[in-house]
Motif scaffolding. Structure first.
Motif, mmCIF file in Angstrom:
data_model
loop_
_atom_site.group_PDB
_atom_site.id
_atom_site.type_symbol
_atom_site.label_atom_id
_atom_site.label_comp_id
_atom_site.label_asym_id
_atom_site.label_seq_id
_atom_site.Cartn_x
_atom_site.Cartn_y
_atom_site.Cartn_z
ATOM 1 N N GLY A 2 -19.503 30.028 12.627
ATOM 2 C CA GLY A 2 -19.869 28.961 11.721
ATOM 3 C C GLY A 2 -19.823 27.600 12.378
ATOM 4 O O GLY A 2 -19.492 27.450 13.570
ATOM 5 N N THR A 47 -26.197 28.869 14.575
ATOM 6 C CA THR A 47 -25.801 28.833 13.174
ATOM 7 C C THR A 47 -26.777 27.998 12.355
ATOM 8 O O THR A 47 -27.191 28.404 11.260
ATOM 9 N N ILE A 50 -30.186 29.900 12.051
ATOM 10 C CA ILE A 50 -30.121 31.069 11.169
ATOM 11 C C ILE A 50 -29.977 30.640 9.719
ATOM 12 O O ILE A 50 -30.641 31.159 8.830
ATOM 13 N N TRP A 51 -29.122 29.671 9.453
ATOM 14 C CA TRP A 51 -28.879 29.264 8.072
ATOM 15 C C TRP A 51 -29.961 28.355 7.519
ATOM 16 O O TRP A 51 -30.046 28.167 6.308
ATOM 17 N N SER A 52 -30.783 27.756 8.356
ATOM 18 C CA SER A 52 -31.809 26.841 7.831
ATOM 19 C C SER A 52 -32.847 27.597 7.023
ATOM 20 O O SER A 52 -33.365 27.083 6.035
ATOM 21 N N ARG A 54 -32.300 30.286 5.224
ATOM 22 C CA ARG A 54 -31.693 30.795 3.996
ATOM 23 C C ARG A 54 -31.492 29.718 2.947
ATOM 24 O O ARG A 54 -31.335 30.013 1.778
ATOM 25 N N ARG A 55 -31.471 28.495 3.359
ATOM 26 C CA ARG A 55 -31.195 27.421 2.400
ATOM 27 C C ARG A 55 -32.438 26.906 1.701
ATOM 28 O O ARG A 55 -32.343 26.128 0.787
#
Length: 80
Positions: A2, A47, A50-52, A54-55
Motif C-alpha cells: 500500500g 499501487t 493498480i488502484w487508479s 478501481r476508483r
C-alpha cells in the motif's frame, strides 16, 4: 503493497542513506537505504496504477416516475 508501506520504505531508506553514519563490516547501509527507497517508489507507482482503475465509477441515472395521489378527507366538525 500500500501507500503507507511504500512511504515507510522510502523514509527508512532515506534515514539509512542520509542520516546514519554507521559502519558495519560486510554491509553498506547506504546501498541498503537506496535499495529500500527504490523499492518504496516502485511499490507506490504500482499501487497507484493498480488502484487508479478501481476508483473510477460510472454513474447512470434513470428518470423516476412519480405518482401524485390526492385524497379528499372530510374535516371533522369543530376542528376549524
Amino acid at each position: 503493497m500500500g501507500i503507507g508501506a511504500s512511504l515507510f520504505l522510502i523514509a527508512l531508506g532515506a534515514i539509512l542513506t542520509f542520516a546514519l553514519d554507521v559502519s558495519i563490516s560486510g554491509l553498506d547501509l547506504d546501498v541498503v537505504g537506496w535499495i529500500l527507497m527504490v523499492v518504496g517508489v516502485v511499490g507506490m507507482v504500482l499501487t497507484l496504477t493498480i488502484w487508479s482503475g478501481r476508483r473510477r465509477s460510472v454513474v447512470t441515472t434513470t428518470p423516476v416516475e412519480r405518482q401524485v395521489i390526492e385524497e379528499n378527507r372530510p374535516v371533522p366538525p369543530g376542528t376549524l
